[in-house]
Design a protein around this motif. Structure first.
Motif, PDB file in Angstrom:
ATOM      1  N   ALA A 231     -90.437 -42.546  17.917  1.00  0.00           N
ATOM      2  CA  ALA A 231     -90.512 -43.142  16.586  1.00  0.00           C
ATOM      3  C   ALA A 231     -91.932 -43.573  16.239  1.00  0.00           C
ATOM      4  N   ALA A 232     -92.672 -44.066  17.231  1.00  0.00           N
ATOM      5  CA  ALA A 232     -94.017 -44.580  16.972  1.00  0.00           C
ATOM      6  C   ALA A 232     -94.927 -43.512  16.374  1.00  0.00           C
ATOM      7  N   TRP A 233     -94.711 -42.245  16.721  1.00  0.00           N
ATOM      8  CA  TRP A 233     -95.548 -41.178  16.184  1.00  0.00           C
ATOM      9  C   TRP A 233     -95.296 -40.952  14.693  1.00  0.00           C
ATOM     10  N   LEU A 234     -94.164 -41.409  14.167  1.00  0.00           N
ATOM     11  CA  LEU A 234     -93.840 -41.232  12.754  1.00  0.00           C
ATOM     12  C   LEU A 234     -94.271 -42.427  11.902  1.00  0.00           C
ATOM     13  N   ALA A 235     -94.873 -43.431  12.505  1.00  0.00           N
ATOM     14  CA  ALA A 235     -95.266 -44.631  11.772  1.00  0.00           C
ATOM     15  C   ALA A 235     -96.175 -44.264  10.597  1.00  0.00           C
ATOM     16  N   GLY A 236     -95.830 -44.795   9.420  1.00  0.00           N
ATOM     17  CA  GLY A 236     -96.609 -44.528   8.221  1.00  0.00           C
ATOM     18  C   GLY A 236     -96.100 -43.368   7.398  1.00  0.00           C
ATOM     19  N   ALA A 237     -95.059 -42.679   7.870  1.00  0.00           N
ATOM     20  CA  ALA A 237     -94.515 -41.555   7.100  1.00  0.00           C
ATOM     21  C   ALA A 237     -93.901 -42.071   5.797  1.00  0.00           C
ATOM     22  N   HIS A 238     -93.990 -41.249   4.758  1.00  0.00           N
ATOM     23  CA  HIS A 238     -93.433 -41.648   3.469  1.00  0.00           C
ATOM     24  C   HIS A 238     -91.908 -41.520   3.471  1.00  0.00           C
ATOM     25  N   ARG A 239     -91.407 -40.324   3.717  1.00  0.00           N
ATOM     26  CA  ARG A 239     -89.955 -40.105   3.688  1.00  0.00           C
ATOM     27  C   ARG A 239     -89.545 -39.254   4.880  1.00  0.00           C
ATOM     28  N   VAL A 240     -88.520 -39.704   5.584  1.00  0.00           N
ATOM     29  CA  VAL A 240     -87.988 -38.977   6.738  1.00  0.00           C
ATOM     30  C   VAL A 240     -86.536 -38.627   6.472  1.00  0.00           C
ATOM     31  N   TRP A 241     -86.213 -37.355   6.646  1.00  0.00           N
ATOM     32  CA  TRP A 241     -84.837 -36.863   6.544  1.00  0.00           C
ATOM     33  C   TRP A 241     -84.323 -36.614   7.959  1.00  0.00           C
TER      34      TRP A 241
END
Length: 314
Positions: A231-241
């Protein structure tokens, strides 16, 4: 009391699946049914020992495979590690009636079973065959590890299994590797540029999504393999599906991923195939990405948790 019941249960299953064990000191070693099930020659890396004082059998893969994955391959449960597993006292069980977990309630609303029962594929017809190798890379493109997909033909279909290898300075070695997402360099580009990111349950679905022009990722280890480090690698993502497989492990995996991302991304959606079990089935049935359906309860819960009142279409 059944003396050594757990030992008999575990070793009988291993003898059936992995062949006879080798006794050496306190441990008896077997081929690990998770990462040494490809039919090739291996130095057995799964150790089994009986703890008489606790009335239980200890299973340990010295290459890093989890006990849960080993037991799953053997068709056993954690309770089978104990000679006399404890059962909750009836009065205590009645006094504690927790609300079903969100994922389980979603399964009930969707009319899906809470457990997955493997069908009997019949006798094995051929040796295991490697079907695909998925390379996991660090942000600079350097390999960190790989997941190898293995198919074994049976009379009524094929059984799939997976094993992992880690990359050292000069070679590949059996065993797990760092908790990094699949297609990490592409994932980081998408986070930086604000693109939508799709989290699948397995590598084959990630490749399906990539062919559809999406930025997609997953974790090694299937439905039970998601870790906070992913999850930490996705920090700052706008929208996750999050694309959930249409079964109990898939819904629970999706809920686990969503919980780990709630404080890291702007928006979350949880969707599923319109037909079939996963994204590949969905596309093979002729559907397109915008045809993915919201997962009952899960999608609404996490969508409103992060973005109250927002409705986002694919």
């Amino acid at each position: 009391m059944d003396t050594n019941r757990s030992w008999d249960t575990i070793t009988s299953a291993l003898n059936r699946v992995s062949g006879p064990g080798r006794r050496g000191g306190d441990w008896t070693t077997y081929l690990c049914p998770v990462h040494e099930s490809d039919g090739r020659h291996h130095h057995p890396s799964l150790g089994v020992v009986y703890n008489r004082s606790r009335g239980r059998t200890v299973v340990r893969c010295f290459a890093g495979c989890s006990d849960a994955d080993v037991l799953n391959r053997l068709g056993l449960r954690v309770r089978d590690l104990f000679d006399n597993p404890q059962t909750p006292h009836p009065a205590r069980r009645q006094s504690r009636s927790p609300e079903p977990a969100l994922a389980d309630r979603a399964l009930q609303v969707a009319g899906l079973p809470l457990e997955v029962h493997r069908r009997d594929l019949g006798p094995r017809l051929a040796r295991p065959q490697r079907r695909a190798t998925y390379i996991y890379r660090w942000p600079n493109g350097r390999p960190a590890g790989c997941v190898i997909r293995v198919h074994t033909a049976h009379l009524h279909g094929y059984a799939k299994s997976f094993r992992q290898q880690r990359r050292t300075e000069n070679r590949w070695e059996p065993g797990g590797f760092a908790h990094i997402p699949f297609h990490l360099p592409e994932l980081l580009d998408a986070v930086r540029t604000g693109q939508d990111i799709f989290v699948c349950e397995g590598e084959a679905d990630v490749l399906t999504a990539t062919r559809a022009g999406l930025t997609a990722t997953c974790n090694a280890g299937g439905a039970q393999g998601w870790h906070p480090d992913h999850a930490a690698w996705l920090a700052g993502a706008h929208r996750v599906w999050i694309i959930a497989d249409r079964d109990a492990p898939g819904y629970r995996h999706a809920a686990k991923v969503a919980r780990s991302l709630t404080n890291l991304v702007d928006e979350l959606r949880i969707v599923q195939a319109r037909d079939g079990k996963d994204l590949t089935d969905h596309c093979n049935a002729g559907h397109h990405i915008p045809d993915l359906d919201p997962v009952p309860l899960l999608d609404a819960h996490f969508r409103t948790l992060l973005s109250p009142g927002r409705q986002t279409a694919l």
